[in-house]
Design a protein around this motif. Sequence first.
Motif, PDB file in Angstrom:
ATOM      1  N   ASP A  90      -5.395 -25.340  20.236  1.00  0.00           N
ATOM      2  CA  ASP A  90      -6.325 -24.581  21.080  1.00  0.00           C
ATOM      3  C   ASP A  90      -5.613 -23.851  22.214  1.00  0.00           C
ATOM      4  O   ASP A  90      -6.253 -23.331  23.126  1.00  0.00           O
ATOM      5  CB  ASP A  90      -7.404 -25.506  21.652  1.00  0.00           C
ATOM      6  CG  ASP A  90      -6.840 -26.590  22.582  1.00  0.00           C
ATOM      7  OD1 ASP A  90      -5.599 -26.621  22.779  1.00  0.00           O
ATOM      8  OD2 ASP A  90      -7.633 -27.377  23.105  1.00  0.00           O
ATOM      9  N   ASP A  91      -4.263 -23.799  22.156  1.00  0.00           N
ATOM     10  CA  ASP A  91      -3.520 -23.200  23.268  1.00  0.00           C
ATOM     11  C   ASP A  91      -3.375 -21.691  23.156  1.00  0.00           C
ATOM     12  O   ASP A  91      -2.816 -21.048  24.051  1.00  0.00           O
ATOM     13  CB  ASP A  91      -2.143 -23.851  23.404  1.00  0.00           C
ATOM     14  CG  ASP A  91      -1.289 -23.706  22.135  1.00  0.00           C
ATOM     15  OD1 ASP A  91      -1.733 -23.018  21.188  1.00  0.00           O
ATOM     16  OD2 ASP A  91      -0.193 -24.298  22.094  1.00  0.00           O
ATOM     17  N   GLY A  92      -3.857 -21.109  22.059  1.00  0.00           N
ATOM     18  CA  GLY A  92      -3.784 -19.654  21.905  1.00  0.00           C
ATOM     19  C   GLY A  92      -2.536 -19.172  21.209  1.00  0.00           C
ATOM     20  O   GLY A  92      -2.416 -17.977  20.927  1.00  0.00           O
ATOM     21  N   ASN A  93      -1.594 -20.053  20.905  1.00  0.00           N
ATOM     22  CA  ASN A  93      -0.381 -19.636  20.203  1.00  0.00           C
ATOM     23  C   ASN A  93      -0.522 -19.692  18.687  1.00  0.00           C
ATOM     24  O   ASN A  93       0.386 -19.316  17.956  1.00  0.00           O
ATOM     25  CB  ASN A  93       0.805 -20.491  20.639  1.00  0.00           C
ATOM     26  CG  ASN A  93       1.238 -20.182  22.063  1.00  0.00           C
ATOM     27  OD1 ASN A  93       0.827 -20.857  22.998  1.00  0.00           O
ATOM     28  ND2 ASN A  93       2.020 -19.134  22.232  1.00  0.00           N
ATOM     29  N   MET A 138      -3.449 -18.537  15.785  1.00  0.00           N
ATOM     30  CA  MET A 138      -4.704 -17.849  15.488  1.00  0.00           C
ATOM     31  C   MET A 138      -4.801 -17.662  13.977  1.00  0.00           C
ATOM     32  O   MET A 138      -3.830 -17.887  13.256  1.00  0.00           O
ATOM     33  CB  MET A 138      -4.779 -16.499  16.207  1.00  0.00           C
ATOM     34  CG  MET A 138      -4.667 -16.609  17.709  1.00  0.00           C
ATOM     35  SD  MET A 138      -4.602 -14.997  18.536  1.00  0.00           S
ATOM     36  CE  MET A 138      -4.391 -15.521  20.236  1.00  0.00           C
ATOM     37  N   ILE A 193      -1.044 -16.298  27.491  1.00  0.00           N
ATOM     38  CA  ILE A 193      -0.234 -16.950  26.458  1.00  0.00           C
ATOM     39  C   ILE A 193       1.186 -16.438  26.549  1.00  0.00           C
ATOM     40  O   ILE A 193       1.430 -15.298  26.959  1.00  0.00           O
ATOM     41  CB  ILE A 193      -0.781 -16.702  25.030  1.00  0.00           C
ATOM     42  CG1 ILE A 193      -0.955 -15.207  24.751  1.00  0.00           C
ATOM     43  CG2 ILE A 193      -2.078 -17.445  24.807  1.00  0.00           C
ATOM     44  CD1 ILE A 193      -1.366 -14.899  23.305  1.00  0.00           C
ATOM     45  N   ILE A 216      -8.000 -15.998  26.995  1.00  0.00           N
ATOM     46  CA  ILE A 216      -7.146 -15.565  25.881  1.00  0.00           C
ATOM     47  C   ILE A 216      -7.946 -14.666  24.930  1.00  0.00           C
ATOM     48  O   ILE A 216      -7.427 -13.673  24.410  1.00  0.00           O
ATOM     49  CB  ILE A 216      -6.568 -16.775  25.125  1.00  0.00           C
ATOM     50  CG1 ILE A 216      -5.774 -17.655  26.085  1.00  0.00           C
ATOM     51  CG2 ILE A 216      -5.677 -16.307  23.973  1.00  0.00           C
ATOM     52  CD1 ILE A 216      -5.244 -18.934  25.452  1.00  0.00           C
ATOM     53  N   VAL A 217      -9.212 -15.014  24.697  1.00  0.00           N
ATOM     54  CA  VAL A 217     -10.079 -14.174  23.874  1.00  0.00           C
ATOM     55  C   VAL A 217     -10.148 -12.771  24.464  1.00  0.00           C
ATOM     56  O   VAL A 217      -9.978 -11.769  23.747  1.00  0.00           O
ATOM     57  CB  VAL A 217     -11.498 -14.776  23.777  1.00  0.00           C
ATOM     58  CG1 VAL A 217     -12.424 -13.834  23.003  1.00  0.00           C
ATOM     59  CG2 VAL A 217     -11.463 -16.143  23.104  1.00  0.00           C
ATOM     60  N   MET A 277     -10.500 -22.610  22.513  1.00  0.00           N
ATOM     61  CA  MET A 277      -9.507 -21.723  23.110  1.00  0.00           C
ATOM     62  C   MET A 277     -10.079 -21.051  24.350  1.00  0.00           C
ATOM     63  O   MET A 277     -11.257 -20.662  24.375  1.00  0.00           O
ATOM     64  CB  MET A 277      -9.051 -20.664  22.093  1.00  0.00           C
ATOM     65  CG  MET A 277      -7.796 -19.925  22.511  1.00  0.00           C
ATOM     66  SD  MET A 277      -7.201 -18.764  21.248  1.00  0.00           S
ATOM     67  CE  MET A 277      -8.301 -17.369  21.530  1.00  0.00           C
ATOM     68  N   ASP A 278      -9.275 -20.907  25.357  1.00  0.00           N
ATOM     69  CA  ASP A 278      -9.713 -20.363  26.643  1.00  0.00           C
ATOM     70  C   ASP A 278     -10.270 -18.950  26.476  1.00  0.00           C
ATOM     71  O   ASP A 278      -9.670 -18.110  25.801  1.00  0.00           O
ATOM     72  CB  ASP A 278      -8.520 -20.344  27.608  1.00  0.00           C
ATOM     73  CG  ASP A 278      -8.949 -20.164  29.050  1.00  0.00           C
ATOM     74  OD1 ASP A 278      -9.719 -19.233  29.337  1.00  0.00           O
ATOM     75  OD2 ASP A 278      -8.497 -20.965  29.906  1.00  0.00           O
ATOM     76  N   TYR A 283     -10.542 -18.084  16.031  1.00  0.00           N
ATOM     77  CA  TYR A 283      -9.828 -18.886  17.015  1.00  0.00           C
ATOM     78  C   TYR A 283     -10.332 -20.330  17.005  1.00  0.00           C
ATOM     79  O   TYR A 283     -11.433 -20.620  16.531  1.00  0.00           O
ATOM     80  CB  TYR A 283     -10.051 -18.325  18.424  1.00  0.00           C
ATOM     81  CG  TYR A 283      -9.685 -16.873  18.614  1.00  0.00           C
ATOM     82  CD1 TYR A 283      -8.488 -16.351  18.126  1.00  0.00           C
ATOM     83  CD2 TYR A 283     -10.532 -16.009  19.316  1.00  0.00           C
ATOM     84  CE1 TYR A 283      -8.153 -15.015  18.327  1.00  0.00           C
ATOM     85  CE2 TYR A 283     -10.207 -14.678  19.519  1.00  0.00           C
ATOM     86  CZ  TYR A 283      -9.019 -14.176  19.023  1.00  0.00           C
ATOM     87  OH  TYR A 283      -8.705 -12.862  19.219  1.00  0.00           O
TER      88      TYR A 283
END
Length: 347
Positions: A83-86, A88, A29, A291-292, A287-288, A283
């Motif tokens: 869902d891009d991780g930016n 939460m 991210i 990233i988790v 989400m990928d 999340y």
Amino acid sequence: MKKTILALSVALAGSAVTSTAMAQDDAPIDGNLRIVIGSTSTGGDTYQNSEIVAQELSDKLDMNVKVDAVGATEAFKTLERNDDGNTMMIFHDMSYLGHLYGVRGYDNVFEEFNVGPSIAINPGNAYLVPKDSPYDSFDDIKEAVADGERVRVSIQPGGVSEIGFSAMKNAIRIEHPGAEENLVAVNSGSQSDKNQQMFDGLADVINGSVQSNEQFTRLEEDDQKAMKFIWLTAREDTIKQTLEEGMGETTREELLEYTEPNVTVTQDGEKNFTFDKEFFFIYNKDMDQEIVDYMDEALADIYDEGEIQETQKQSFFIPNFKPSDESREDLKQKMNEYKEIIESIDS
């Protein structure tokens, strides 16, 4: 308070690269990180916890981290769209308790979202009575309702405030079958609303917190606002991790008088009910996983460094980092146990 929030905001907006920052070349991210929280208050425990973690993440990930107090419904909707991780979310046990109690807007968080790492516990969830109350303990309340007295408990329905009430009702059901009907919920809203119900004589017991209500326990008995603790829902081991000075003028040893095993609220006839109010990340379901894992690694590093624990304890929070897999399993287990309690008193 305003100065503190301003200082934190400035720090988040302009944090510099530190010696402990993670390498960013292959980071999954980039840009800014927005943390939405399930509260609209910027003075409550969810915001305070999130700000502490956001500051550390800003330094560790070398990125701007912003906490938005948008409330639970809006936070879940926002998370669903990103869902891009930016984006939460940080919230607490209300995330799944709201679903168990059938609160509108709360789906099964374990099915609709991806539950992430745990970060802290607020050990202060409490139940109080007026200082001149005839009830000095939960045992007194159990005896009273068994004798046919009606005891009114002020709660905010559908979550952290209600689960302790459900546990008390369940304990009475086990020990005095039928008498649980004499323990009556008085639905309320904010902590000030619950306090006011006690001041006005509309509630015999209220849900509160050490942070919000300890000041009232110092008042003289003839003061209309004077209260006394009868139960802290946190585990004994959790309270033992607080600073020795405790909170306000109530020491850790004094707080331990109101936890199990000194207070017994049976869960199933064999073990006592306890409830630690836990805060954790949530999340987007899609989400990928990279990233988790990245967030787990960043938070593990932060907690290994040890500074965040001191900050949390100074704010009367208990450090409680658990990576996503462990956190998810532990929270699922809590949900299943509480589901049994809620169903037992609704049947």
